[in-house]
Write a protein that holds these residues in place. Structure first.
Motif, PDB file in Angstrom:
ATOM      1  N   GLU A 219       0.822  -1.213   0.000  1.00 12.30           N
ATOM      2  CA  GLU A 219       0.000   0.000   0.000  1.00 12.30           C
ATOM      3  C   GLU A 219       0.859   1.268   0.000  1.00 12.30           C
ATOM      4  OE1 GLU A 219      -0.255  -1.771   4.266  1.00 12.30           O
ATOM      5  OE2 GLU A 219      -0.322  -2.479   2.175  1.00 12.30           O
ATOM      6  N   HIS A 220       2.039   1.186   0.638  1.00 14.66           N
ATOM      7  CA  HIS A 220       2.963   2.308   0.596  1.00 14.66           C
ATOM      8  C   HIS A 220       3.404   2.572  -0.848  1.00 14.66           C
ATOM      9  CE1 HIS A 220       3.278   1.065   4.798  1.00 14.66           C
ATOM     10  NE2 HIS A 220       3.803   2.244   5.085  1.00 14.66           N
ATOM     11  N   SER A 221       3.793   1.517  -1.532  1.00 13.54           N
ATOM     12  CA  SER A 221       4.251   1.650  -2.917  1.00 13.54           C
ATOM     13  C   SER A 221       3.141   2.179  -3.816  1.00 13.54           C
ATOM     14  CB  SER A 221       4.739   0.301  -3.440  1.00 13.54           C
ATOM     15  OG  SER A 221       5.832  -0.169  -2.690  1.00 13.54           O
ATOM     16  N   LEU A 222       1.925   1.666  -3.615  1.00 13.81           N
ATOM     17  CA  LEU A 222       0.803   2.085  -4.442  1.00 13.81           C
ATOM     18  C   LEU A 222       0.531   3.577  -4.273  1.00 13.81           C
ATOM     19  CD1 LEU A 222      -1.623   1.601  -6.268  1.00 13.81           C
ATOM     20  CD2 LEU A 222      -2.909   0.840  -4.254  1.00 13.81           C
ATOM     21  N   LEU A 223       0.486   4.038  -3.042  1.00  9.75           N
ATOM     22  CA  LEU A 223       0.200   5.454  -2.807  1.00  9.75           C
ATOM     23  C   LEU A 223       1.339   6.340  -3.311  1.00  9.75           C
ATOM     24  CD1 LEU A 223      -1.591   7.661  -1.676  1.00  9.75           C
ATOM     25  CD2 LEU A 223      -0.563   7.280   0.572  1.00  9.75           C
ATOM     26  N   LEU A 224       2.575   5.917  -3.075  1.00  6.34           N
ATOM     27  CA  LEU A 224       3.709   6.722  -3.515  1.00  6.34           C
ATOM     28  C   LEU A 224       3.756   6.811  -5.039  1.00  6.34           C
ATOM     29  CD1 LEU A 224       6.063   8.379  -2.496  1.00  6.34           C
ATOM     30  CD2 LEU A 224       7.468   6.301  -2.509  1.00  6.34           C
ATOM     31  N   GLU A 225       3.505   5.706  -5.728  1.00  5.90           N
ATOM     32  CA  GLU A 225       3.484   5.730  -7.192  1.00  5.90           C
ATOM     33  C   GLU A 225       2.354   6.621  -7.714  1.00  5.90           C
ATOM     34  OE1 GLU A 225       3.187   1.702  -8.421  1.00  5.90           O
ATOM     35  OE2 GLU A 225       5.230   1.164  -7.779  1.00  5.90           O
ATOM     36  N   THR A 226       1.222   6.586  -7.022  1.00  8.48           N
ATOM     37  CA  THR A 226       0.099   7.432  -7.417  1.00  8.48           C
ATOM     38  C   THR A 226       0.454   8.905  -7.267  1.00  8.48           C
ATOM     39  OG1 THR A 226      -1.461   5.706  -6.717  1.00  8.48           O
ATOM     40  CG2 THR A 226      -2.345   7.923  -7.023  1.00  8.48           C
ATOM     41  N   LEU A 227       1.153   9.233  -6.206  1.00  7.11           N
ATOM     42  CA  LEU A 227       1.598  10.618  -6.003  1.00  7.11           C
ATOM     43  C   LEU A 227       2.617  11.028  -7.064  1.00  7.11           C
ATOM     44  CD1 LEU A 227       2.041  10.543  -2.120  1.00  7.11           C
ATOM     45  CD2 LEU A 227       0.359  11.914  -3.356  1.00  7.11           C
ATOM     46  N   GLN A 228       3.500  10.122  -7.401  1.00 11.11           N
ATOM     47  CA  GLN A 228       4.575  10.438  -8.355  1.00 11.11           C
ATOM     48  C   GLN A 228       4.080  10.568  -9.787  1.00 11.11           C
ATOM     49  OE1 GLN A 228       7.104   7.098  -7.472  1.00 11.11           O
ATOM     50  NE2 GLN A 228       8.385   8.266  -6.026  1.00 11.11           N
ATOM     51  N   ASN A 229       3.052   9.802 -10.124  1.00 16.05           N
ATOM     52  CA  ASN A 229       2.637   9.707 -11.526  1.00 16.05           C
ATOM     53  C   ASN A 229       1.446  10.575 -11.884  1.00 16.05           C
ATOM     54  OD1 ASN A 229       4.659   7.781 -11.948  1.00 16.05           O
ATOM     55  ND2 ASN A 229       3.297   6.081 -11.414  1.00 16.05           N
ATOM     56  N   ASN A 230       0.991  11.396 -10.968  1.00 20.91           N
ATOM     57  CA  ASN A 230      -0.185  12.223 -11.223  1.00 20.91           C
ATOM     58  C   ASN A 230       0.054  13.646 -10.716  1.00 20.91           C
ATOM     59  OD1 ASN A 230      -2.480  10.198 -12.127  1.00 20.91           O
ATOM     60  ND2 ASN A 230      -1.398   9.218 -10.428  1.00 20.91           N
ATOM     61  N   ALA A 231      -0.771  14.550 -11.203  1.00 23.90           N
ATOM     62  CA  ALA A 231      -0.743  15.928 -10.701  1.00 23.90           C
ATOM     63  C   ALA A 231      -1.170  15.930  -9.236  1.00 23.90           C
ATOM     64  CB  ALA A 231      -1.687  16.792 -11.535  1.00 23.90           C
ATOM     65  N   PRO A 232      -0.867  16.993  -8.497  1.00 25.84           N
ATOM     66  CA  PRO A 232      -1.295  17.054  -7.092  1.00 25.84           C
ATOM     67  C   PRO A 232      -2.780  16.750  -6.940  1.00 25.84           C
ATOM     68  CG  PRO A 232       0.170  18.876  -7.586  1.00 25.84           C
ATOM     69  CD  PRO A 232      -0.099  18.185  -8.889  1.00 25.84           C
ATOM     70  N   GLN A 233      -3.108  15.955  -5.927  1.00 21.71           N
ATOM     71  CA  GLN A 233      -4.464  15.471  -5.751  1.00 21.71           C
ATOM     72  C   GLN A 233      -4.961  15.710  -4.338  1.00 21.71           C
ATOM     73  OE1 GLN A 233      -4.911  11.371  -7.790  1.00 21.71           O
ATOM     74  NE2 GLN A 233      -2.711  11.661  -7.563  1.00 21.71           N
ATOM     75  N   THR A 234      -6.282  15.761  -4.202  1.00 20.09           N
ATOM     76  CA  THR A 234      -6.889  15.880  -2.880  1.00 20.09           C
ATOM     77  C   THR A 234      -6.878  14.519  -2.187  1.00 20.09           C
ATOM     78  OG1 THR A 234      -9.120  15.354  -3.644  1.00 20.09           O
ATOM     79  CG2 THR A 234      -8.422  17.677  -3.740  1.00 20.09           C
ATOM     80  N   LEU A 235      -7.178  14.545  -0.914  1.00 17.59           N
ATOM     81  CA  LEU A 235      -7.282  13.302  -0.154  1.00 17.59           C
ATOM     82  C   LEU A 235      -8.348  12.387  -0.753  1.00 17.59           C
ATOM     83  CD1 LEU A 235      -6.760  11.462   2.295  1.00 17.59           C
ATOM     84  CD2 LEU A 235      -8.279  12.949   3.620  1.00 17.59           C
TER      85      LEU A 235
END
Length: 210
Positions: free
Chosen positions: A153-169
């Motif tokens: 889950e750490h990897s999934l969230l970090l990859e999501t942050l890295q591969n997308n524009a800034p996002q809301t919670l």
């Protein structure tokens, strides 16, 4: 000399560490400013000064009582705060100086004291703190070290942050399909250990990778 000091402060206008209060009619509302300063970089309230910088003065003992009530009755835990009184052209200005708290979060209570909210200071506004801020502060207050094992889950969230524009919670929760409370916890850890960052834009908190 004191009058010149107050005038120099007024000329700065309202900003991240300074707020003007024309008069105090609502202690819980003032407590929001105290909470915001204490949870951010500290700051000062110039009480008796209008938004346009005109010195109106503190008009009654009741206002001074409300200042103390805001700090000591409607904030939890009680923040550190200092009150200094100045006379400017025959009018009383009170400066309430709030240092950054070491016991974040400092909450502001409502009139009934049955609800509490924590605020942060962004530019010249008091903004309701996000759940990520609350989680981060609570972990920082813990006497026990935080041990994190990097999992899927750490990897999934970090990859999501890295591969997308800034996002809301909420966007991150939907995109990763992870439980909301888990996303809050992980974001707080990422921010704490400098893997992620936040910004406030268009009246919302956005998160991105460092």
């Amino acid at each position: 000399m004191k009058s010149n000091y107050i005038q120099r402060l007024i000329e700065q206008g309202e900003h991240q560490q300074q707020d003007f209060k024309y008069k105090i009619t609502d202690a819980p509302k003032l407590a929001k400013s105290v909470s915001a300063f204490a949870n951010t970089d500290g700051g000062r309230l110039l009480i008796g000064v209008r938004d346009d910088g005109e010195v109106a003065g503190v008009r009654s003992e009741e206002e001074i009582f409300m200042m103390h009530a805001a700090a000591y009755t409607f904030c939890r835990p009680q923040p550190s705060i200092r009150f200094d009184t100045y006379i400017v052209n025959g009018r009383t200005v009170v400066i309430a100086t709030v240092p950054p708290s070491e016991q974040k979060p400092i909450y502001a209570l409502n009139k009934e004291k049955d609800e509490r909210h924590a605020y942060i200071r962004i530019d010249d506004e008091n903004i309701l703190a996000s759940p990520v801020h609350l989680r981060l502060w609570n972990e920082q207050r813990s006497p026990q070290p935080i041990v994190t094992t990097f999992a899927d889950e750490h990897s999934l969230l970090l990859e999501t942050l890295q591969n997308n524009a800034p996002q809301t919670l909420n966007q991150l929760t939907r995109r990763t399909r992870l439980p909301r409370q888990l996303v809050i916890k992980l974001l707080a850890r990422f921010v704490r250990y400098d893997l992620a960052q936040w910004k406030y834009d268009a009246q919302q908190f956005l998160f991105s990778a460092r």
